[in-house]
Motif scaffolding. Structure first.
Motif, mmCIF file in Angstrom:
data_model
loop_
_atom_site.group_PDB
_atom_site.id
_atom_site.type_symbol
_atom_site.label_atom_id
_atom_site.label_comp_id
_atom_site.label_asym_id
_atom_site.label_seq_id
_atom_site.Cartn_x
_atom_site.Cartn_y
_atom_site.Cartn_z
ATOM 1 N N TYR A 39 -0.558 -6.211 -6.348
ATOM 2 C CA TYR A 39 0.291 -6.673 -5.241
ATOM 3 C C TYR A 39 0.881 -5.480 -4.489
ATOM 4 O O TYR A 39 0.927 -5.448 -3.263
ATOM 5 N N ASN A 40 1.346 -4.495 -5.235
ATOM 6 C CA ASN A 40 1.910 -3.313 -4.583
ATOM 7 C C ASN A 40 0.887 -2.585 -3.734
ATOM 8 O O ASN A 40 1.185 -2.116 -2.638
ATOM 9 N N LEU A 41 -0.296 -2.480 -4.284
ATOM 10 C CA LEU A 41 -1.357 -1.832 -3.515
ATOM 11 C C LEU A 41 -1.594 -2.596 -2.213
ATOM 12 O O LEU A 41 -1.632 -2.001 -1.124
ATOM 13 N N CYS A 42 -1.713 -3.904 -2.332
ATOM 14 C CA CYS A 42 -1.966 -4.719 -1.147
ATOM 15 C C CYS A 42 -0.799 -4.628 -0.168
ATOM 16 O O CYS A 42 -0.985 -4.627 1.052
ATOM 17 N N LEU A 43 0.387 -4.552 -0.729
ATOM 18 C CA LEU A 43 1.574 -4.458 0.122
ATOM 19 C C LEU A 43 1.551 -3.175 0.939
ATOM 20 O O LEU A 43 1.835 -3.160 2.137
ATOM 21 N N ARG A 44 1.186 -2.096 0.294
ATOM 22 C CA ARG A 44 1.138 -0.826 1.007
ATOM 23 C C ARG A 44 -0.020 -0.768 1.983
ATOM 24 O O ARG A 44 0.043 -0.101 3.001
ATOM 25 N N LEU A 45 -1.074 -1.451 1.651
ATOM 26 C CA LEU A 45 -2.229 -1.420 2.547
ATOM 27 C C LEU A 45 -2.033 -2.332 3.744
ATOM 28 O O LEU A 45 -2.476 -2.037 4.837
ATOM 29 N N SER A 46 -1.351 -3.450 3.509
ATOM 30 C CA SER A 46 -1.236 -4.427 4.603
ATOM 31 C C SER A 46 0.079 -4.317 5.344
ATOM 32 O O SER A 46 0.161 -4.647 6.513
ATOM 33 N N GLY A 47 1.123 -3.882 4.654
ATOM 34 C CA GLY A 47 2.424 -3.780 5.298
ATOM 35 C C GLY A 47 3.159 -5.097 5.413
ATOM 36 O O GLY A 47 4.177 -5.179 6.087
ATOM 37 N N GLY A 136 8.026 5.246 4.413
ATOM 38 C CA GLY A 136 7.276 3.989 4.325
ATOM 39 C C GLY A 136 6.704 3.581 5.670
ATOM 40 O O GLY A 136 5.570 3.130 5.779
ATOM 41 N N ARG A 137 7.493 3.781 6.706
ATOM 42 C CA ARG A 137 7.011 3.421 8.046
ATOM 43 C C ARG A 137 5.899 4.362 8.485
ATOM 44 O O ARG A 137 4.916 3.935 9.100
ATOM 45 N N ALA A 138 6.070 5.628 8.191
ATOM 46 C CA ALA A 138 5.007 6.575 8.552
ATOM 47 C C ALA A 138 3.725 6.235 7.811
ATOM 48 O O ALA A 138 2.622 6.295 8.371
ATOM 49 N N LEU A 139 3.880 5.847 6.570
ATOM 50 C CA LEU A 139 2.702 5.470 5.777
ATOM 51 C C LEU A 139 2.017 4.244 6.403
ATOM 52 O O LEU A 139 0.785 4.193 6.497
ATOM 53 N N ALA A 140 2.838 3.315 6.846
ATOM 54 C CA ALA A 140 2.265 2.094 7.441
ATOM 55 C C ALA A 140 1.513 2.400 8.730
ATOM 56 O O ALA A 140 0.624 1.656 9.132
ATOM 57 N N GLU A 141 1.884 3.504 9.375
ATOM 58 C CA GLU A 141 1.228 3.841 10.640
ATOM 59 C C GLU A 141 -0.028 4.684 10.440
ATOM 60 O O GLU A 141 -0.762 4.934 11.385
ATOM 61 N N ALA A 149 -6.299 6.183 0.734
ATOM 62 C CA ALA A 149 -6.438 7.333 -0.164
ATOM 63 C C ALA A 149 -5.072 7.821 -0.637
ATOM 64 O O ALA A 149 -4.855 8.098 -1.826
ATOM 65 N N VAL A 150 -4.142 7.898 0.307
ATOM 66 C CA VAL A 150 -2.807 8.405 -0.045
ATOM 67 C C VAL A 150 -2.087 7.434 -0.989
ATOM 68 O O VAL A 150 -1.452 7.846 -1.965
ATOM 69 N N VAL A 151 -2.207 6.161 -0.701
ATOM 70 C CA VAL A 151 -1.548 5.173 -1.565
ATOM 71 C C VAL A 151 -2.117 5.241 -2.983
ATOM 72 O O VAL A 151 -1.372 5.238 -3.973
ATOM 73 N N PHE A 184 -0.717 14.079 8.239
ATOM 74 C CA PHE A 184 -0.256 13.133 9.264
ATOM 75 C C PHE A 184 1.165 12.664 8.958
ATOM 76 O O PHE A 184 2.006 12.544 9.844
ATOM 77 N N LEU A 185 1.408 12.400 7.702
ATOM 78 C CA LEU A 185 2.754 11.955 7.320
ATOM 79 C C LEU A 185 3.772 13.043 7.638
ATOM 80 O O LEU A 185 4.867 12.774 8.141
ATOM 81 N N ARG A 186 3.383 14.247 7.328
ATOM 82 C CA ARG A 186 4.290 15.372 7.591
ATOM 83 C C ARG A 186 4.583 15.462 9.085
ATOM 84 O O ARG A 186 5.739 15.627 9.509
ATOM 85 N N ALA A 187 3.526 15.344 9.868
ATOM 86 C CA ALA A 187 3.718 15.420 11.318
ATOM 87 C C ALA A 187 4.606 14.275 11.800
ATOM 88 O O ALA A 187 5.492 14.468 12.640
ATOM 89 N N ALA A 188 4.365 13.099 11.257
ATOM 90 C CA ALA A 188 5.152 11.935 11.689
ATOM 91 C C ALA A 188 6.619 12.118 11.323
ATOM 92 O O ALA A 188 7.517 11.822 12.122
ATOM 93 N N LEU A 189 6.861 12.616 10.128
ATOM 94 C CA LEU A 189 8.253 12.793 9.699
ATOM 95 C C LEU A 189 8.926 13.909 10.490
ATOM 96 O O LEU A 189 10.106 13.810 10.834
ATOM 97 N N THR A 190 8.159 14.948 10.799
ATOM 98 C CA THR A 190 8.722 16.033 11.593
ATOM 99 C C THR A 190 9.084 15.530 12.987
ATOM 100 O O THR A 190 10.156 15.835 13.517
#
Lengths: 204, 531
Positions: A39-47, A136-141, A149-151, A184-190
């Motif tokens: 479920y967690n995997l799906c949650l992170r993949l689907s948002g 979490g939002r950056a990950l979703a994007e 892969a990251v998840v 990408f996450l780093r760039a998004a957070l920056t």
């Protein structure tokens, strides 16, 4: 593989064998055992919680249907994850024209990033919660392939070989996707930090 | 150390962080870190991100998840398990011998595209001008005269006086037509009826159920249902994925060759998805089942497994976008059972599905708006476009598929909106008796059509657009195949100038919704009930 993981894998194998012989109860045990991770995997993949539940359910039912043909060349949960990832991929492909709203992450979306440690200073707690939310939002994007892969690496804590098996890509590709995903996450957070700084400056 | 070496090592930082490098690579990265402050900062950032991700809260699966899965498993019962077990013991080809899915899919799509074009192009040479006829009466009266080729076609055997499966009985007041399999096909070149059903359906298609006699003498009712745009598509696909819905593709063909070609195209396009299931199929992905023994060679129902069903249904999202209208007709179900499909209004018919588990069988019919062609499940439908050879040649795009040439079929709301390309609705709409829609979509020209582009050209544009929307990555290959098919057809048509009807080659998507396991049927609702 540590002892508990070994036991779990062995036990999975036993349950799978029983399920393959028609013991639905054994499959039910597998469901209960892996439902949270799946479920967690799906949650992170689907948002989305709703989609995650649907995806996890579909993955389990599909696994049940395909179980007679499962040859145990990989571990059960790896196989289950592979099904889920592919289902999520199919789902996203269909949803491409209506991308997931970030608002969904707030309402229907992922786990609310509330810091658990109440021993922390309230301000620090808020800071952590905000950071987790931003992450979490950056990950979703993230692009779907990088996100998966990251998840699988950073949230599910799987090794590259297992991730390669789940995603059905070479290890080199996994390595590249994880790195690029984190970049990408780093760039998004920056960018997010810069935006906040700018907002603060305007506010002052 | 050169810049490119540095870049390469930077690219290894994540793997270094994860302990996934061998000793040599690790040493190289450490050397870089020792001398480069930016590399150290980047590593620290990457570590912070990894730690942050690990620290993200994890949600427990809702209690309903396991329960629903277990209910689903129990609902499938032992028979399915036993069947699957039998499948697992069947001999399997070694993995190396199995064709790659991508190759199979590519071949299938090309074949499918070729089929579209074969049909779309073929009719412009083969279809005789439509015969105008009154708006009422039996469809057979409006059908064009049969050619020699058609006369030699063996019709699927249907007992006298008994309508074919999925078709309405004669005398049904709303539709006013009765058909058999062949006449359902012929009806597509019949005159258009008033366009009362041309827009996105927001109301029930038919307020009154149509009665019909079944072989067993039982009186069954059919209640065409209409799905509003944005309503049920997602639920439908999820229902398929969850195993509550079974999808069948019915293939009808005029000859065994056509039938085999269709089945091969579908098989290739919907070959069992190893990626999704993680395992190769133990049996052929399509399970052929004779619908009518006498027509065994020419008509079969192919059951498609959920992963393929997803693919097949993927294009239905166009309904959500308001680009297509989706009609669903129930043709059978367990008595009194409510549709187990959120968002689908209406009550199913009061009889069990004749060739499947007790459930609600529905025919999904999709059609286009604004000249877009219907492409559901990659199936090739009957295209009855074009009028005569001259008109067709005028319409023929010089560059094969035309890539959107040919006028695009006009804007929504234009007087004549037809797609001569794919039309999967086939018997589905025939069963619905929506002859106005059928004929609108059939591409048959009529006197009121003042648009400059002939129907075939519009069909081409719609077809190309439809394919682009669904398979953007494949369109180049599809167009290639389409061009080849067109050339072949042109040569064939030159050799055989005699007019004949288009191949009655249609794919109909049947969706069977299984009753929820262990749940009492919900209370009946009216056919026009809405969410």
């Amino acid at each position: 593989m540590d002892r508990s993981e070994l036991d779990s894998a062995t036990s999975d194998e036993r349950l799978v064998a029983r399920a393959q012989q028609g013991d639905a109860g054994a499959f039910e045990q597998l469901v209960r055992r892996h439902q949270d991770r799946l479920y967690n995997l799906c949650l992170r993949l689907s948002g989305s919680r709703t989609q995650a539940e649907d995806l996890a359910q579909a993955a389990m039912l599909q696994a049940f249907e395909a179980l007679p043909r499962f040859e145990a060349r990989s571990r059960f949960y790896t196989w289950l994850f592979r099904i889920a990832v592919n289902l999520a991929h199919s789902y996203r492909r269909r949803q491409r024209r209506a991308p997931a709203s970030l608002d969904a992450m707030d309402g229907d979306g992922g786990p609310r990033p509330v810091a658990e440690s109440w021993a922390l200073d309230p301000l620090e707690r808020i800071d952590r919660a905000e950071k987790a939310e931003r992450l979490g939002r950056a990950l979703a994007e993230l692009d779907e392939e990088f996100r998966a892969a990251v998840v699988l690496k950073d949230i599910e804590e799987l090794d590259y070989a297992t991730i390669a098996e789940i995603l059905e890509v070479p290890i080199g590709t996994v390595k590249s996707r994880i790195h690029r995903g984190r970049m990408f996450l780093r760039a998004a957070l920056t960018a997010c930090d810069d935006e906040e700084d700018a907002r603060d400056r305007v506010g002052k | 150390m050169t810049g490119s070496e540095n870049d390469k090592l930077i690219g290894e930082l994540s793997a270094y962080l994860d302990g996934e490098l061998d000793a040599q690579a690790r040493a190289a990265v450490e050397a870089l870190l020792a001398e480069s402050e930016p590399a150290r900062r980047l590593l620290a950032d990457l570590r912070a991100i990894a730690v942050g991700l690990r620290g993200l809260p994890r949600a427990a699966a809702p209690a309903s998840l396991a329960e629903s899965v277990i209910r689903g498993i129990r609902g499938r019962g032992e028979s399915e398990t036993a069947g699957a077990m039998r499948a697992s013991t069947a001999p399997r080809r070694p993995r190396a011998q199995r064709p790659r899915r991508a190759l199979r899919l590519a071949t299938g799509l090309l074949a499918t595209a070729a089929a579209f074009v074969i049909i779309a192009v073929g009719v412009r040479f083969l279809v005789p001008p439509p015969v105008q006829a009154p708006l009422t009466g039996r469809m057979e009266q409006a059908a064009p005269p049969r050619s020699d080729a058609e006369a030699s076609y063996r019709e699927p055997a249907t007992p006298a006086g008994e309508p074919g499966r999925g078709q309405l009985a004669a005398g049904e007041p709303r539709t006013g037509v009765a058909r058999d399999d062949a006449s359902a096909t012929r009806a597509r070149s019949a005159p258009r009826l008033p366009s009362e059903s041309m827009d996105v359906v927001a109301a029930p298609v038919a307020p009154a159920p149509a009665a019909r006699s079944e072989p067993d003498g039982a009186e069954a009712t059919e209640r065409p249902l209409a799905l509003r745009a944005n309503e049920p598509v997602e639920e439908l696909t999820q229902s398929v994925a969850a195993g509550r819905t079974v999808v069948h593709v019915v293939v009808r063909a005029r000859s065994e060759d056509e039938y085999n070609a269709s089945v091969a195209a579908i098989a290739a396009a919907t070959a069992s998805d190893e990626k999704t299931s993680g395992v190769a199929p133990a049996s052929p992905p399509l399970v052929g089942k004779a619908l009518e023994p006498a027509a065994d060679a020419y008509q079969r129902t192919l059951q498609v497994a959920p992963p393929e069903a997803w693919e097949l249904l993927a294009s239905l999202e166009r309904v959500s976008a308001g680009e297509m209208t989706l009609s669903v007709e129930t043709t059978g179900s367990a008595a009194g059972e409510e549709l187990n499909l959120p968002g689908v209004a209406g009550r199913p018919a009061d009889r069990p599905s004749p060739d499947g588990p007790a459930g609600t069988e529905k025919t999904v019919a999709a059609r286009s708006r604004g000249g877009r062609s219907d492409v559901v499940g990659g199936g090739a439908g009957v295209a009855q476009g074009g009028a005569d050879k001259e008109a067709a040649e005028r319409a023929a795009p010089a560059d094969g598929m035309g890539g959107g040439r040919g006028g695009g079929g006009g804007a929504p709301g234009a007087p004549s909106r037809r797609a001569a390309g794919a039309d999967v609705a086939g018997a589905g709409e025939a069963a619905l008796g929506r002859t106005g829609v059928r004929d609108r979509d059939s591409g048959v020209p009529d006197a009121s059509d003042k648009s400059p582009a002939p129907p075939v050209a519009r069909g081409y544009a719609g077809l190309a657009e439809g394919l682009r929307r669904i398979w953007p990555d494949w369109i180049g290959a599809l167009e290639e195949g389409a061009r080849a098919a067109e050339h072949w057809l042109a040569a064939r048509a030159a050799a055989n100038a005699s007019a004949a009807r288009a191949a009655p080659h249609e794919w109909v998507l049947h969706v069977t919704v299984l009753p929820p396991a262990g749940e009492a049927p919900p209370p009946a609702s009216q056919p026009d009930s809405r969410r």
